[in-house]
Write an enzyme that holds these catalytic residues in place. Sequence first.
Site, PDB file in Angstrom:
ATOM      1  N   LEU A  25       0.839  -1.195   0.000  1.00 31.71           N
ATOM      2  CA  LEU A  25       0.000   0.000   0.000  1.00 31.71           C
ATOM      3  C   LEU A  25       0.870   1.240   0.000  1.00 31.71           C
ATOM      4  CD1 LEU A  25      -2.958  -0.861   2.365  1.00 31.71           C
ATOM      5  CD2 LEU A  25      -2.420  -1.652   0.073  1.00 31.71           C
ATOM      6  N   GLY A  36       1.066  -5.261   1.216  1.00 36.00           N
ATOM      7  CA  GLY A  36       0.067  -5.280   0.139  1.00 36.00           C
ATOM      8  C   GLY A  36       0.573  -5.974  -1.117  1.00 36.00           C
ATOM      9  N   ASN A  94       4.169  -7.820   6.537  1.00 37.38           N
ATOM     10  CA  ASN A  94       5.053  -7.278   7.573  1.00 37.38           C
ATOM     11  C   ASN A  94       4.424  -6.107   8.324  1.00 37.38           C
ATOM     12  OD1 ASN A  94       5.136  -5.692   5.226  1.00 37.38           O
ATOM     13  ND2 ASN A  94       7.090  -4.794   5.794  1.00 37.38           N
ATOM     14  N   GLU A  95       3.086  -5.999   8.293  1.00 37.46           N
ATOM     15  CA  GLU A  95       2.414  -4.825   8.862  1.00 37.46           C
ATOM     16  C   GLU A  95       2.862  -4.496  10.284  1.00 37.46           C
ATOM     17  OE1 GLU A  95       1.086  -6.879   6.792  1.00 37.46           O
ATOM     18  OE2 GLU A  95      -0.170  -5.775   5.397  1.00 37.46           O
TER      19      GLU A  95
HETATM   20  C1  LIG Z   1      -7.705  -4.408  16.287  1.00 40.07           C
HETATM   21  C2  LIG Z   1      -7.870  -3.213  15.405  1.00 40.07           C
HETATM   22  C3  LIG Z   1      -7.514  -3.588  14.023  1.00 40.07           C
HETATM   23  C4  LIG Z   1      -7.951  -2.512  13.103  1.00 40.07           C
HETATM   24  C5  LIG Z   1      -7.366  -2.780  11.772  1.00 40.07           C
HETATM   25  C6  LIG Z   1      -7.978  -1.894  10.814  1.00 40.07           C
HETATM   26  C7  LIG Z   1      -7.351  -1.516   9.768  1.00 40.07           C
HETATM   27  C8  LIG Z   1      -5.925  -1.876   9.474  1.00 40.07           C
HETATM   28  C9  LIG Z   1      -5.061  -0.687   9.445  1.00 40.07           C
HETATM   29  C10 LIG Z   1      -4.017  -0.595   8.688  1.00 40.07           C
HETATM   30  C11 LIG Z   1      -3.588  -1.668   7.771  1.00 40.07           C
HETATM   31  C12 LIG Z   1      -2.899  -1.066   6.605  1.00 40.07           C
HETATM   32  C13 LIG Z   1      -2.230  -2.111   5.786  1.00 40.07           C
HETATM   33  C14 LIG Z   1      -1.125  -1.831   5.121  1.00 40.07           C
HETATM   34  C15 LIG Z   1      -0.430  -2.792   4.280  1.00 40.07           C
HETATM   35  C16 LIG Z   1       0.729  -2.217   3.514  1.00 40.07           C
HETATM   36  O1  LIG Z   1       0.954  -2.598   2.396  1.00 40.07           O
HETATM   37  S1  LIG Z   1       1.656  -1.001   4.253  1.00 40.07           S
HETATM   38  C17 LIG Z   1       3.061  -0.791   3.212  1.00 40.07           C
HETATM   39  C18 LIG Z   1       4.138  -1.734   3.664  1.00 40.07           C
HETATM   40  N1  LIG Z   1       5.253  -1.676   2.763  1.00 40.07           N
HETATM   41  C19 LIG Z   1       6.507  -1.815   3.166  1.00 40.07           C
HETATM   42  O2  LIG Z   1       6.794  -2.015   4.323  1.00 40.07           O
HETATM   43  C20 LIG Z   1       7.566  -1.685   2.109  1.00 40.07           C
HETATM   44  C21 LIG Z   1       8.416  -0.500   2.331  1.00 40.07           C
HETATM   45  N2  LIG Z   1       9.401  -0.348   1.264  1.00 40.07           N
HETATM   46  C22 LIG Z   1      10.512  -1.086   1.218  1.00 40.07           C
HETATM   47  O3  LIG Z   1      10.786  -1.965   1.999  1.00 40.07           O
HETATM   48  C23 LIG Z   1      11.462  -0.746   0.095  1.00 40.07           C
HETATM   49  O4  LIG Z   1      11.116   0.513  -0.407  1.00 40.07           O
HETATM   50  C24 LIG Z   1      11.450  -1.768  -1.070  1.00 40.07           C
HETATM   51  C25 LIG Z   1      10.055  -2.015  -1.602  1.00 40.07           C
HETATM   52  C26 LIG Z   1      12.089  -3.095  -0.621  1.00 40.07           C
HETATM   53  C27 LIG Z   1      12.301  -1.193  -2.235  1.00 40.07           C
HETATM   54  O5  LIG Z   1      13.576  -0.856  -1.754  1.00 40.07           O
HETATM   55  P1  LIG Z   1      14.504   0.132  -2.592  1.00 40.07           P
HETATM   56  O6  LIG Z   1      15.796   0.241  -1.840  1.00 40.07           O
HETATM   57  O7  LIG Z   1      14.577  -0.309  -4.002  1.00 40.07           O
HETATM   58  O8  LIG Z   1      13.720   1.524  -2.627  1.00 40.07           O
HETATM   59  P2  LIG Z   1      13.618   2.619  -1.470  1.00 40.07           P
HETATM   60  O9  LIG Z   1      13.393   1.971  -0.146  1.00 40.07           O
HETATM   61  O10 LIG Z   1      14.771   3.537  -1.575  1.00 40.07           O
HETATM   62  O11 LIG Z   1      12.278   3.347  -1.878  1.00 40.07           O
HETATM   63  C28 LIG Z   1      12.221   4.253  -2.980  1.00 40.07           C
HETATM   64  C29 LIG Z   1      11.225   5.351  -2.649  1.00 40.07           C
HETATM   65  O12 LIG Z   1       9.919   4.756  -2.501  1.00 40.07           O
HETATM   66  C30 LIG Z   1       9.376   5.099  -1.223  1.00 40.07           C
HETATM   67  N3  LIG Z   1       8.538   3.979  -0.766  1.00 40.07           N
HETATM   68  C31 LIG Z   1       8.909   2.733  -0.503  1.00 40.07           C
HETATM   69  N4  LIG Z   1       7.860   1.991  -0.145  1.00 40.07           N
HETATM   70  C32 LIG Z   1       6.789   2.794  -0.154  1.00 40.07           C
HETATM   71  C33 LIG Z   1       5.393   2.606   0.125  1.00 40.07           C
HETATM   72  N5  LIG Z   1       4.891   1.415   0.506  1.00 40.07           N
HETATM   73  N6  LIG Z   1       4.587   3.676   0.002  1.00 40.07           N
HETATM   74  C34 LIG Z   1       5.060   4.878  -0.369  1.00 40.07           C
HETATM   75  N7  LIG Z   1       6.377   5.120  -0.663  1.00 40.07           N
HETATM   76  C35 LIG Z   1       7.215   4.087  -0.556  1.00 40.07           C
HETATM   77  C36 LIG Z   1      10.597   5.301  -0.342  1.00 40.07           C
HETATM   78  O13 LIG Z   1      10.283   6.065   0.779  1.00 40.07           O
HETATM   79  C37 LIG Z   1      11.518   6.019  -1.296  1.00 40.07           C
HETATM   80  O14 LIG Z   1      11.083   7.358  -1.387  1.00 40.07           O
HETATM   81  P3  LIG Z   1      12.110   8.578  -1.560  1.00 40.07           P
HETATM   82  O15 LIG Z   1      13.073   8.505  -0.401  1.00 40.07           O
HETATM   83  O16 LIG Z   1      11.269   9.805  -1.535  1.00 40.07           O
HETATM   84  O17 LIG Z   1      12.785   8.336  -2.877  1.00 40.07           O
END
Ligand SMILES: CCCCC/C=C\C/C=C\CC/C=C/CC(=O)SCCNC(=O)CCNC(=O)[C@H](O)C(C)(C)COP(=O)(O)OP(=O)(O)OC[C@H]1O[C@@H](n2cnc3c(N)ncnc32)[C@H](O)[C@@H]1OP(=O)(O)O
Length: 243
Positions: free
Chosen positions: A49, A94, A118-119
């Site tokens: 996400l 996601g 990994n949330e």
């Molecule tokens: C009991 C009560 C319960 C109630 C529950 C109710 C609701 C639940 C609530 C919430 C649930 C929400 C669920 C969420 C699920 C998700 O998917 S959250 C997203 C999780 N994603 C991650 O952890 C991945 C993070 N990213 C990475 O690990 C790395 O970026 C990568 C994918 C491995 C790539 O690595 P790489 O080295 O190639 O790139 P960079 O890390 O340098 O990233 C480049 C650039 O992109 C930005 N970025 C990375 N990931 C995201 C992202 N997911 N969203 C937005 N932006 C992202 C990063 O910050 C860099 O940006 P820049 O520095 O500006 O260039």
Amino acid sequence: MKLKNPPVNSLSLEMLTELVINLEKLENDKAVRGLVLTSEYPGIFSAGLDLMEMCGRNPAHYAEYWKALQEFWLKLYQSSLVVVAAINGASPAGGCLMSLICDYRILADNPKYTIGLNETLLGIVAPFWFKDTMVNTIGHRASERALQLGLLFPPAEALQVGLVDQVVPEDKLQSTALSVMAQWLAIPDHARQLTKTMMRKPTVDHLVKQRDADIQNFVSFVSRDSIQKSLQMYLQKLRQKKS
Ligand SMILES: CCCCC/C=C\C/C=C\CC/C=C/CC(=O)SCCNC(=O)CCNC(=O)[C@H](O)C(C)(C)COP(=O)(O)OP(=O)(O)OC[C@H]1O[C@@H](n2cnc3c(N)ncnc32)[C@H](O)[C@@H]1OP(=O)(O)O
């Protein structure tokens, strides 16, 4: 279908909307029976996400975003097509969910290509329908451990736990996806589709019944100051990783 939202294929509102439109087009095209889902950018399947959609926005935006995600999950999980994920990069949260809702998952063998929900590492909680999708794939005990610890599995471990069906050398990923597709397409469509519907119906019904409540839960959860702080800190950590 190639995921293409630079730099990391995060699932933004726009991306989710486009994916749903494209899926609908393919579903309605009588000439199409299967779909291979992969990334335009080898190295990253999807970063999950889009964290920018969950940070510093208003409740109406959070609700719209969550509804779009539900819509995407419902469309892909119930697709009548054979859907094979050719996972050619990292696939956290996601990104993993998107793979889990396909019919078959093939992961390229590269230790950097980790996959998992990994949330908890972000200080957030995978909602029940993420959890249900994972439990349907790897079972209750393995999901409980993986979800609590926010595990991101490298290829061999992902295969062992059943999160992916096959691990292959990177240069064999697309050809393997095509031969898997041929195997699945050899089954009569109507029998396969009815079986898929039967297997997935309870999980689909669970979300459909709770859709509005789930949106409200997400909005109130993500609007908490403590959650906003956790997400901001996580984003900062991602940015600092570079320097
Ligand atoms: C009991 C009560 C319960 C109630 C529950 C109710 C609701 C639940 C609530 C919430 C649930 C929400 C669920 C969420 C699920 C998700 O998917 S959250 C997203 C999780 N994603 C991650 O952890 C991945 C993070 N990213 C990475 O690990 C790395 O970026 C990568 C994918 C491995 C790539 O690595 P790489 O080295 O190639 O790139 P960079 O890390 O340098 O990233 C480049 C650039 O992109 C930005 N970025 C990375 N990931 C995201 C992202 N997911 N969203 C937005 N932006 C992202 C990063 O910050 C860099 O940006 P820049 O520095 O500006 O260039």
